[in-house]
Design a protein around this motif. Structure first.
Motif, PDB file in Angstrom:
ATOM      1  N   ARG A 132      38.108  33.072  25.639  1.00  0.00           N
ATOM      2  CA  ARG A 132      37.015  33.678  26.424  1.00  0.00           C
ATOM      3  C   ARG A 132      36.409  32.678  27.395  1.00  0.00           C
ATOM      4  NH1 ARG A 132      31.610  34.722  26.913  1.00  0.00           N
ATOM      5  NH2 ARG A 132      31.023  36.910  27.121  1.00  0.00           N
ATOM      6  N   GLU A 133      36.187  31.449  26.926  1.00  0.00           N
ATOM      7  CA  GLU A 133      35.614  30.411  27.790  1.00  0.00           C
ATOM      8  C   GLU A 133      36.543  30.099  28.961  1.00  0.00           C
ATOM      9  OE1 GLU A 133      35.055  27.273  24.959  1.00  0.00           O
ATOM     10  OE2 GLU A 133      33.423  28.339  23.932  1.00  0.00           O
ATOM     11  N   ILE A 134      37.826  29.985  28.689  1.00  0.00           N
ATOM     12  CA  ILE A 134      38.809  29.708  29.745  1.00  0.00           C
ATOM     13  C   ILE A 134      38.880  30.884  30.709  1.00  0.00           C
ATOM     14  CG2 ILE A 134      41.274  29.341  30.196  1.00  0.00           C
ATOM     15  CD1 ILE A 134      41.268  27.838  27.413  1.00  0.00           C
ATOM     16  N   ARG A 135      38.828  32.104  30.173  1.00  0.00           N
ATOM     17  CA  ARG A 135      38.843  33.307  31.011  1.00  0.00           C
ATOM     18  C   ARG A 135      37.648  33.328  31.954  1.00  0.00           C
ATOM     19  NH1 ARG A 135      36.729  38.616  30.364  1.00  0.00           N
ATOM     20  NH2 ARG A 135      38.055  40.217  31.311  1.00  0.00           N
ATOM     21  N   GLU A 136      36.488  32.983  31.420  1.00  0.00           N
ATOM     22  CA  GLU A 136      35.280  32.931  32.251  1.00  0.00           C
ATOM     23  C   GLU A 136      35.456  31.932  33.394  1.00  0.00           C
ATOM     24  OE1 GLU A 136      32.228  34.613  32.211  1.00  0.00           O
ATOM     25  OE2 GLU A 136      33.126  35.953  30.730  1.00  0.00           O
ATOM     26  N   ASN A 137      35.962  30.752  33.075  1.00  0.00           N
ATOM     27  CA  ASN A 137      36.102  29.693  34.078  1.00  0.00           C
ATOM     28  C   ASN A 137      37.188  29.984  35.107  1.00  0.00           C
ATOM     29  OD1 ASN A 137      34.066  28.082  33.012  1.00  0.00           O
ATOM     30  ND2 ASN A 137      35.463  27.063  31.609  1.00  0.00           N
ATOM     31  N   CYS A 138      38.304  30.510  34.670  1.00  0.00           N
ATOM     32  CA  CYS A 138      39.449  30.670  35.567  1.00  0.00           C
ATOM     33  C   CYS A 138      39.521  32.026  36.248  1.00  0.00           C
ATOM     34  CB  CYS A 138      40.754  30.465  34.789  1.00  0.00           C
ATOM     35  SG  CYS A 138      40.962  28.799  34.153  1.00  0.00           S
ATOM     36  N   LEU A 139      39.018  33.057  35.620  1.00  0.00           N
ATOM     37  CA  LEU A 139      39.187  34.411  36.151  1.00  0.00           C
ATOM     38  C   LEU A 139      37.871  35.041  36.579  1.00  0.00           C
ATOM     39  CD1 LEU A 139      41.244  36.711  36.655  1.00  0.00           C
ATOM     40  CD2 LEU A 139      40.773  37.481  34.324  1.00  0.00           C
ATOM     41  N   ILE A 140      36.925  35.089  35.686  1.00  0.00           N
ATOM     42  CA  ILE A 140      35.670  35.800  35.968  1.00  0.00           C
ATOM     43  C   ILE A 140      34.894  35.116  37.089  1.00  0.00           C
ATOM     44  CG2 ILE A 140      33.510  36.679  34.998  1.00  0.00           C
ATOM     45  CD1 ILE A 140      36.155  38.027  33.970  1.00  0.00           C
ATOM     46  N   ASP A 141      34.884  33.797  37.104  1.00  0.00           N
ATOM     47  CA  ASP A 141      34.193  33.092  38.185  1.00  0.00           C
ATOM     48  C   ASP A 141      34.772  33.452  39.550  1.00  0.00           C
ATOM     49  OD1 ASP A 141      32.434  31.921  36.434  1.00  0.00           O
ATOM     50  OD2 ASP A 141      33.340  29.918  36.522  1.00  0.00           O
ATOM     51  N   ALA A 142      36.068  33.739  39.627  1.00  0.00           N
ATOM     52  CA  ALA A 142      36.697  34.115  40.896  1.00  0.00           C
ATOM     53  C   ALA A 142      36.175  35.460  41.395  1.00  0.00           C
ATOM     54  CB  ALA A 142      38.218  34.165  40.732  1.00  0.00           C
ATOM     55  N   LEU A 143      35.716  36.327  40.497  1.00  0.00           N
ATOM     56  CA  LEU A 143      35.175  37.629  40.903  1.00  0.00           C
ATOM     57  C   LEU A 143      33.860  37.485  41.675  1.00  0.00           C
ATOM     58  CD1 LEU A 143      35.721  39.774  37.685  1.00  0.00           C
ATOM     59  CD2 LEU A 143      36.993  39.899  39.827  1.00  0.00           C
ATOM     60  N   LYS A 144      33.167  36.394  41.461  1.00  0.00           N
ATOM     61  CA  LYS A 144      31.876  36.192  42.122  1.00  0.00           C
ATOM     62  C   LYS A 144      32.030  36.059  43.638  1.00  0.00           C
ATOM     63  CE  LYS A 144      29.917  34.010  38.054  1.00  0.00           C
ATOM     64  NZ  LYS A 144      29.532  32.749  37.437  1.00  0.00           N
ATOM     65  N   ALA A 145      33.234  35.761  44.092  1.00  0.00           N
ATOM     66  CA  ALA A 145      33.474  35.591  45.526  1.00  0.00           C
ATOM     67  C   ALA A 145      33.373  36.917  46.282  1.00  0.00           C
ATOM     68  CB  ALA A 145      34.841  34.960  45.750  1.00  0.00           C
ATOM     69  N   ASP A 146      33.531  38.034  45.595  1.00  0.00           N
ATOM     70  CA  ASP A 146      33.507  39.345  46.242  1.00  0.00           C
ATOM     71  C   ASP A 146      32.602  40.268  45.431  1.00  0.00           C
ATOM     72  OD1 ASP A 146      33.987  41.886  47.268  1.00  0.00           O
ATOM     73  OD2 ASP A 146      36.141  41.563  47.493  1.00  0.00           O
ATOM     74  N   GLY A 148      31.674  43.388  45.750  1.00  0.00           N
ATOM     75  CA  GLY A 148      32.098  44.762  45.497  1.00  0.00           C
ATOM     76  C   GLY A 148      33.306  44.877  44.598  1.00  0.00           C
ATOM     77  N   LEU A 149      33.927  43.751  44.292  1.00  0.00           N
ATOM     78  CA  LEU A 149      35.167  43.791  43.517  1.00  0.00           C
ATOM     79  C   LEU A 149      34.962  44.354  42.115  1.00  0.00           C
ATOM     80  CD1 LEU A 149      38.145  43.217  43.751  1.00  0.00           C
ATOM     81  CD2 LEU A 149      37.708  40.872  43.036  1.00  0.00           C
ATOM     82  N   ASN A 150      33.883  43.994  41.438  1.00  0.00           N
ATOM     83  CA  ASN A 150      33.641  44.527  40.096  1.00  0.00           C
ATOM     84  C   ASN A 150      33.539  46.047  40.103  1.00  0.00           C
ATOM     85  OD1 ASN A 150      33.763  42.611  38.069  1.00  0.00           O
ATOM     86  ND2 ASN A 150      31.700  41.879  38.476  1.00  0.00           N
ATOM     87  N   ARG A 151      32.862  46.602  41.100  1.00  0.00           N
ATOM     88  CA  ARG A 151      32.737  48.057  41.221  1.00  0.00           C
ATOM     89  C   ARG A 151      34.130  48.676  41.428  1.00  0.00           C
ATOM     90  NH1 ARG A 151      29.166  47.865  44.616  1.00  0.00           N
ATOM     91  NH2 ARG A 151      30.452  47.808  46.471  1.00  0.00           N
ATOM     92  N   ASP A 152      34.932  48.059  42.297  1.00  0.00           N
ATOM     93  CA  ASP A 152      36.282  48.552  42.541  1.00  0.00           C
ATOM     94  C   ASP A 152      37.134  48.474  41.274  1.00  0.00           C
ATOM     95  OD1 ASP A 152      35.578  48.968  45.189  1.00  0.00           O
ATOM     96  OD2 ASP A 152      36.580  47.151  45.924  1.00  0.00           O
ATOM     97  N   ILE A 153      36.967  47.404  40.516  1.00  0.00           N
ATOM     98  CA  ILE A 153      37.730  47.243  39.272  1.00  0.00           C
ATOM     99  C   ILE A 153      37.335  48.328  38.273  1.00  0.00           C
ATOM    100  CG2 ILE A 153      38.060  45.744  37.255  1.00  0.00           C
ATOM    101  CD1 ILE A 153      37.971  43.366  39.241  1.00  0.00           C
ATOM    102  N   GLY A 154      36.059  48.661  38.213  1.00  0.00           N
ATOM    103  CA  GLY A 154      35.611  49.735  37.327  1.00  0.00           C
ATOM    104  C   GLY A 154      36.252  51.064  37.693  1.00  0.00           C
ATOM    105  N   GLU A 155      36.317  51.368  38.968  1.00  0.00           N
ATOM    106  CA  GLU A 155      36.956  52.612  39.427  1.00  0.00           C
ATOM    107  C   GLU A 155      38.458  52.572  39.146  1.00  0.00           C
ATOM    108  OE1 GLU A 155      37.645  56.390  41.153  1.00  0.00           O
ATOM    109  OE2 GLU A 155      35.960  55.439  40.143  1.00  0.00           O
ATOM    110  N   LEU A 156      39.073  51.425  39.363  1.00  0.00           N
ATOM    111  CA  LEU A 156      40.494  51.282  39.079  1.00  0.00           C
ATOM    112  C   LEU A 156      40.783  51.498  37.586  1.00  0.00           C
ATOM    113  CD1 LEU A 156      43.365  50.601  39.956  1.00  0.00           C
ATOM    114  CD2 LEU A 156      42.772  48.178  39.737  1.00  0.00           C
TER     115      LEU A 156
END
Length: 177
Positions: A132-146, A148-156
């Motif tokens: 989970r910690e690695i996921r937060e650092n490597c993946l989730i932090d990258a979502l902060k760049a966009d 609207g991406l989280n909203r799009d991911i929810g719809e997807l």
């Protein structure tokens, strides 16, 4: 005399893995299926590397997913329940993953009446926490760049659940032919 208006761009061909399956009724479905193949393989590669970075090496994607599900909500799980939730028909695949995870000491089994249930061990929960910690650092932090991406991911995610049901129904129809 040349026209002052640029030529309109030619419509892009769909990006697909199997051109022979492209339907005039839905080229988009072929594009989706190719995207699903590529995304599925990237996701599997990601979860294996993330778990390896967390300290559990040489796991298959299914091993990683089974460990996460067994850890989910800290409730014991039966083999049939794991297969049902993960939409896996071949119980032997999940059973093999469970045996492998037990051998690594990250999952334990317990007999409850006629049922055998599985749960993550303390060691298994520690590996999942590190994942989970690695996921937060490597993946989730990258979502902060966009934003609207989280909203799009929810719809997807919602669309994937809908399409999952459509594929399941189509599989039942094909099996009856």
């Amino acid at each position: 005399m040349p026209s002052k208006h640029p030529a309109s761009p030619k419509p892009a061909s769909p990006i697909v893995s199997s051109a022979h399956l492209v339907s005039a009724d839905s080229a988009e479905m072929s594009e989706f299926e190719f995207g699903l193949i590529v995304a599925g393989n990237a996701f599997h590669r990601w979860i294996v590397h993330c778990m390896s970075a967390a300290g559990l090496k040489d796991l298959t994607p299914l091993d990683v997913l089974v460990l996460h599900h067994v850890t989910h909500r800290a409730r014991d799980k039966r083999l049939a329940d794991i297969c049902f939730i993960m939409n896996i028909e071949d119980t032997h695949l999940v059973n093999y993953a469970l045996k492998k995870l037990q051998g690594l000491g990250v999952v334990a089994s317990q007999k409850n009446g006629k049922d055998v249930t599985y749960a993550a061990t303390d060691s298994g929960r520690q590996f999942v926490q590190r994942y989970r910690e690695i996921r937060e650092n490597c993946l989730i932090d990258a979502l902060k760049a966009d934003d609207g991406l989280n909203r799009d991911i929810g719809e997807l995610a919602r669309l994937l659940r809908v399409l999952s049901g459509m594929y399941d129904q189509a599989a039942r129809a094909a099996a009856s032919l």
